[in-house]
Write a protein that holds these residues in place. Structure first.
Motif, PDB file in Angstrom:
ATOM      1  N   ASN A  51     -14.251  18.283   5.876  1.00  0.00           N
ATOM      2  CA  ASN A  51     -14.396  19.568   5.213  1.00  0.00           C
ATOM      3  C   ASN A  51     -13.840  20.729   6.026  1.00  0.00           C
ATOM      4  N   ILE A  52     -13.143  20.452   7.101  1.00  0.00           N
ATOM      5  CA  ILE A  52     -12.503  21.504   7.891  1.00  0.00           C
ATOM      6  C   ILE A  52     -11.083  21.674   7.377  1.00  0.00           C
ATOM      7  N   PHE A  53     -10.705  22.926   7.123  1.00  0.00           N
ATOM      8  CA  PHE A  53      -9.388  23.224   6.579  1.00  0.00           C
ATOM      9  C   PHE A  53      -8.545  23.923   7.636  1.00  0.00           C
ATOM     10  N   VAL A  54      -7.331  23.440   7.842  1.00  0.00           N
ATOM     11  CA  VAL A  54      -6.384  24.059   8.766  1.00  0.00           C
ATOM     12  C   VAL A  54      -5.495  24.989   7.942  1.00  0.00           C
ATOM     13  N   LEU A  55      -5.361  26.225   8.395  1.00  0.00           N
ATOM     14  CA  LEU A  55      -4.587  27.224   7.655  1.00  0.00           C
ATOM     15  C   LEU A  55      -3.245  27.481   8.325  1.00  0.00           C
ATOM     16  N   ASN A  56      -2.200  27.555   7.513  1.00  0.00           N
ATOM     17  CA  ASN A  56      -0.914  27.996   8.050  1.00  0.00           C
ATOM     18  C   ASN A  56      -0.982  29.516   8.196  1.00  0.00           C
ATOM     19  N   PRO A  57       0.014  30.143   8.826  1.00  0.00           N
ATOM     20  CA  PRO A  57      -0.060  31.604   9.048  1.00  0.00           C
ATOM     21  C   PRO A  57      -0.244  32.413   7.761  1.00  0.00           C
ATOM     22  N   LEU A  58       0.422  32.038   6.685  1.00  0.00           N
ATOM     23  CA  LEU A  58       0.275  32.774   5.435  1.00  0.00           C
ATOM     24  C   LEU A  58      -1.135  32.624   4.883  1.00  0.00           C
ATOM     25  N   ALA A  59      -1.676  31.414   4.884  1.00  0.00           N
ATOM     26  CA  ALA A  59      -3.038  31.194   4.387  1.00  0.00           C
ATOM     27  C   ALA A  59      -4.048  31.975   5.226  1.00  0.00           C
ATOM     28  N   GLY A  60      -3.863  32.002   6.536  1.00  0.00           N
ATOM     29  CA  GLY A  60      -4.750  32.772   7.405  1.00  0.00           C
ATOM     30  C   GLY A  60      -4.675  34.261   7.092  1.00  0.00           C
ATOM     31  N   PHE A  61      -3.487  34.747   6.823  1.00  0.00           N
ATOM     32  CA  PHE A  61      -3.265  36.149   6.454  1.00  0.00           C
ATOM     33  C   PHE A  61      -4.019  36.477   5.166  1.00  0.00           C
ATOM     34  N   ILE A  62      -3.904  35.600   4.174  1.00  0.00           N
ATOM     35  CA  ILE A  62      -4.601  35.811   2.901  1.00  0.00           C
ATOM     36  C   ILE A  62      -6.103  35.742   3.110  1.00  0.00           C
ATOM     37  N   TRP A  63      -6.583  34.745   3.853  1.00  0.00           N
ATOM     38  CA  TRP A  63      -8.018  34.562   4.096  1.00  0.00           C
ATOM     39  C   TRP A  63      -8.644  35.829   4.660  1.00  0.00           C
ATOM     40  N   GLU A  64      -7.968  36.466   5.598  1.00  0.00           N
ATOM     41  CA  GLU A  64      -8.497  37.678   6.218  1.00  0.00           C
ATOM     42  C   GLU A  64      -8.652  38.825   5.218  1.00  0.00           C
ATOM     43  N   ARG A  65      -7.913  38.786   4.137  1.00  0.00           N
ATOM     44  CA  ARG A  65      -7.961  39.866   3.136  1.00  0.00           C
ATOM     45  C   ARG A  65      -8.893  39.558   1.970  1.00  0.00           C
ATOM     46  N   LEU A  66      -9.519  38.410   1.988  1.00  0.00           N
ATOM     47  CA  LEU A  66     -10.458  38.056   0.916  1.00  0.00           C
ATOM     48  C   LEU A  66     -11.843  38.597   1.268  1.00  0.00           C
ATOM     49  N   ASP A  67     -11.961  39.911   1.191  1.00  0.00           N
ATOM     50  CA  ASP A  67     -13.178  40.610   1.601  1.00  0.00           C
ATOM     51  C   ASP A  67     -13.898  41.268   0.427  1.00  0.00           C
ATOM     52  N   GLY A  68     -13.405  41.022  -0.779  1.00  0.00           N
ATOM     53  CA  GLY A  68     -14.005  41.634  -1.958  1.00  0.00           C
ATOM     54  C   GLY A  68     -13.477  43.025  -2.238  1.00  0.00           C
ATOM     55  N   GLU A  69     -12.681  43.569  -1.347  1.00  0.00           N
ATOM     56  CA  GLU A  69     -12.115  44.918  -1.504  1.00  0.00           C
ATOM     57  C   GLU A  69     -10.667  44.871  -1.976  1.00  0.00           C
ATOM     58  N   HIS A  70      -9.896  43.946  -1.438  1.00  0.00           N
ATOM     59  CA  HIS A  70      -8.472  43.849  -1.775  1.00  0.00           C
ATOM     60  C   HIS A  70      -8.302  43.007  -3.040  1.00  0.00           C
ATOM     61  N   ASP A  71      -7.578  43.554  -4.030  1.00  0.00           N
ATOM     62  CA  ASP A  71      -7.289  42.729  -5.198  1.00  0.00           C
ATOM     63  C   ASP A  71      -6.033  41.903  -4.921  1.00  0.00           C
ATOM     64  N   LEU A  72      -5.743  40.980  -5.827  1.00  0.00           N
ATOM     65  CA  LEU A  72      -4.607  40.083  -5.631  1.00  0.00           C
ATOM     66  C   LEU A  72      -3.307  40.858  -5.478  1.00  0.00           C
ATOM     67  N   ALA A  73      -3.120  41.911  -6.262  1.00  0.00           N
ATOM     68  CA  ALA A  73      -1.889  42.706  -6.178  1.00  0.00           C
ATOM     69  C   ALA A  73      -1.721  43.317  -4.780  1.00  0.00           C
ATOM     70  N   ALA A  74      -2.802  43.809  -4.187  1.00  0.00           N
ATOM     71  CA  ALA A  74      -2.739  44.389  -2.838  1.00  0.00           C
ATOM     72  C   ALA A  74      -2.431  43.310  -1.801  1.00  0.00           C
ATOM     73  N   ILE A  75      -2.996  42.135  -1.990  1.00  0.00           N
ATOM     74  CA  ILE A  75      -2.734  41.023  -1.059  1.00  0.00           C
ATOM     75  C   ILE A  75      -1.266  40.620  -1.144  1.00  0.00           C
ATOM     76  N   VAL A  76      -0.741  40.529  -2.361  1.00  0.00           N
ATOM     77  CA  VAL A  76       0.670  40.173  -2.545  1.00  0.00           C
ATOM     78  C   VAL A  76       1.569  41.222  -1.898  1.00  0.00           C
ATOM     79  N   ALA A  77       1.259  42.494  -2.086  1.00  0.00           N
ATOM     80  CA  ALA A  77       2.053  43.567  -1.466  1.00  0.00           C
ATOM     81  C   ALA A  77       2.011  43.456   0.054  1.00  0.00           C
ATOM     82  N   ALA A  78       0.855  43.125   0.614  1.00  0.00           N
ATOM     83  CA  ALA A  78       0.734  42.966   2.064  1.00  0.00           C
ATOM     84  C   ALA A  78       1.554  41.769   2.552  1.00  0.00           C
ATOM     85  N   ILE A  79       1.564  40.695   1.775  1.00  0.00           N
ATOM     86  CA  ILE A  79       2.367  39.524   2.145  1.00  0.00           C
ATOM     87  C   ILE A  79       3.843  39.906   2.194  1.00  0.00           C
TER      88      ILE A  79
END
Length: 97
Positions: free
Chosen positions: A37-65
């Motif tokens: 049950n341990i998941f290894v994240l690539n750099p992009l997945a780690g970047f997205i994970w850090e932004r899943l805080d309930g504040e950033h919507d998908l559009a903001a996450i995509v713009a940040a990517i």
């Protein structure tokens, strides 16, 4: 397809850790950690994970990517939606209503 205005947050029973330059998601349970049950994240997945805080919507996450990786908006949106879909399937995040 995930709505671009959808917001997601990490569930409290999951923690992210960086160890020796690698990012991991580790479910926290009442029993010893199951290595399956341990998941290894690539750099992009780690970047997205850090932004899943309930504040950033998908559009903001995509713009940040797009602003931080050499990728088109379309590819960033597809990658983010796929990763968030996997997190939802594994019950690691929840949509904020």
């Amino acid at each position: 397809m995930i709505n671009p205005t959808a917001r997601f947050r990490r569930k409290e029973r999951v923690t992210g850790r960086e160890i020796a330059g690698e990012s991991f998601l580790i479910p926290i349970c009442g029993k010893p950690v199951d290595l399956d049950n341990i998941f290894v994240l690539n750099p992009l997945a780690g970047f997205i994970w850090e932004r899943l805080d309930g504040e950033h919507d998908l559009a903001a996450i995509v713009a940040a990517i797009v602003g931080n990786f050499e990728v088109s908006s379309e590819q960033a949106g597809a990658d983010a939606a796929e990763f968030i879909g996997q997190l939802l399937q594994n019950d690691l995040v929840e949509e904020v209503k």
